[in-house]
Structure formats: structure tokens, C-alpha cells
Design a protein around this motif. Sequence first.
Motif, PDB file in Angstrom:
ATOM      1  N   LYS A  92       0.873  -1.170   0.000  1.00 19.37           N
ATOM      2  CA  LYS A  92       0.000   0.000   0.000  1.00 19.37           C
ATOM      3  C   LYS A  92       0.908   1.217   0.000  1.00 19.37           C
ATOM      4  O   LYS A  92       1.658   1.442   0.953  1.00 19.37           O
ATOM      5  CB  LYS A  92      -0.870  -0.050   1.262  1.00 19.37           C
ATOM      6  CG  LYS A  92      -2.034   0.868   1.266  1.00 19.37           C
ATOM      7  CD  LYS A  92      -2.919   0.574   2.482  1.00 19.37           C
ATOM      8  CE  LYS A  92      -4.150   1.451   2.449  1.00 19.37           C
ATOM      9  NZ  LYS A  92      -5.010   1.220   3.607  1.00 19.37           N
ATOM     10  N   VAL A 118      -2.198  -1.311  -3.885  1.00 17.77           N
ATOM     11  CA  VAL A 118      -3.273  -0.351  -3.627  1.00 17.77           C
ATOM     12  C   VAL A 118      -2.670   1.000  -3.239  1.00 17.77           C
ATOM     13  O   VAL A 118      -1.617   1.061  -2.611  1.00 17.77           O
ATOM     14  CB  VAL A 118      -4.238  -0.820  -2.513  1.00 17.77           C
ATOM     15  CG1 VAL A 118      -5.057  -1.998  -2.959  1.00 17.77           C
ATOM     16  CG2 VAL A 118      -3.494  -1.152  -1.248  1.00 17.77           C
ATOM     17  N   SER A 148      -6.397   4.294  -0.108  1.00 12.73           N
ATOM     18  CA  SER A 148      -7.494   3.481  -0.623  1.00 12.73           C
ATOM     19  C   SER A 148      -8.613   3.454   0.404  1.00 12.73           C
ATOM     20  O   SER A 148      -8.420   3.034   1.541  1.00 12.73           O
ATOM     21  CB  SER A 148      -7.001   2.066  -0.899  1.00 12.73           C
ATOM     22  OG  SER A 148      -8.067   1.230  -1.269  1.00 12.73           O
ATOM     23  N   PRO A 153      -5.326   0.824  -8.412  1.00 15.63           N
ATOM     24  CA  PRO A 153      -5.235  -0.475  -7.730  1.00 15.63           C
ATOM     25  C   PRO A 153      -5.212  -1.632  -8.727  1.00 15.63           C
ATOM     26  O   PRO A 153      -5.876  -1.570  -9.767  1.00 15.63           O
ATOM     27  CB  PRO A 153      -6.482  -0.530  -6.852  1.00 15.63           C
ATOM     28  CG  PRO A 153      -7.355   0.575  -7.288  1.00 15.63           C
ATOM     29  CD  PRO A 153      -6.549   1.547  -8.087  1.00 15.63           C
TER      30      PRO A 153
END
Length: 156
Positions: free
Chosen positions: A73, A109, A113, A80
Amino acid sequence: MEKPESNKNVISEDLIFLDKEVSSQDEIIQLIVDNAQEKGYVSDKENLYNAVKKREQEVPTAIGYSIAIPHGKTDAVSHPFIAFVRAEQEVRWTEKSEEMVRLIFLIGVPENSENNLHLKFISQLSKRLLDEEFRDKLLNQKNKTGVFEQLSSIEI
């Protein structure tokens, strides 16, 4: 009843790699982040690589059944995505464990997110991977299109 969110936007044939000759976790992650940047999913592949490796060092993501689900992340992820690698041969996932993997799903991601895509996909994928028939089909699909269709059947 509202249809569940489609995962067709995050799963793409561009990021499906079948029967790759790879020998380490590093090589697999590098293969994916290189291609993710080339296809426009990532703005800084080194940043994503480091995020995924950091997560692996905290808790390795091999889950049994020859499967690993590494994820990262970071703001370096522009869009994504879920990438899939089917290794030609099983690969030892970490030097510290005996866990061998052949089916690797890497989830990228963005840092902010809002919908926790990676957690939803991990949850849904894990349920499907308990099904031996589903796993066997992933191991034996002949082409990317078949794998893409199979993975697209997972609702997230």
C-alpha cells in the motif's frame, strides 16, 4: 439487490504471468512491479517494491496450498491492481521458512485506498482457494484469458 463491485478494473490480462521461470520472492515481486509500472499502474516501482518487501518482512504472506498473497500500500500505486504469477516450479517463499509457493497474487493499492480493496480480495480469494477444484483449475489453465476469466469470477 445491488450488484457487488466489479473486479474487472483491477484484474487485467496485462498482469497475468503463466509458467514463469523464477527462483525467489525477490524475482517474482520485481517481475510484477516492473510490469505494473510499464502498464501504468505504478508511478514508482521501487517504492512499491520496498512497500511489498517491508510487508513481507513483518509477516510473510504464504498461506499454504502453494499460494502467497503479497501486497503493498503506497502512493506509488496510481491505480489499484491484482497481478498473478504462476511459477513454472515451486519457489521457497522466504529463507526462514519451508513454505513453497507456485501461485502468487500481488495486490497493489494506493495509500489512501478508501475501500480496502486488498482486504476484500484477500478475503474472497482465500475462500475460493479452499476449493481444490478452483486451485487445480488455476494450475492447469492453458492461457491468460482462462485465468483472467477464472479470477474475474471472484466478487470483491
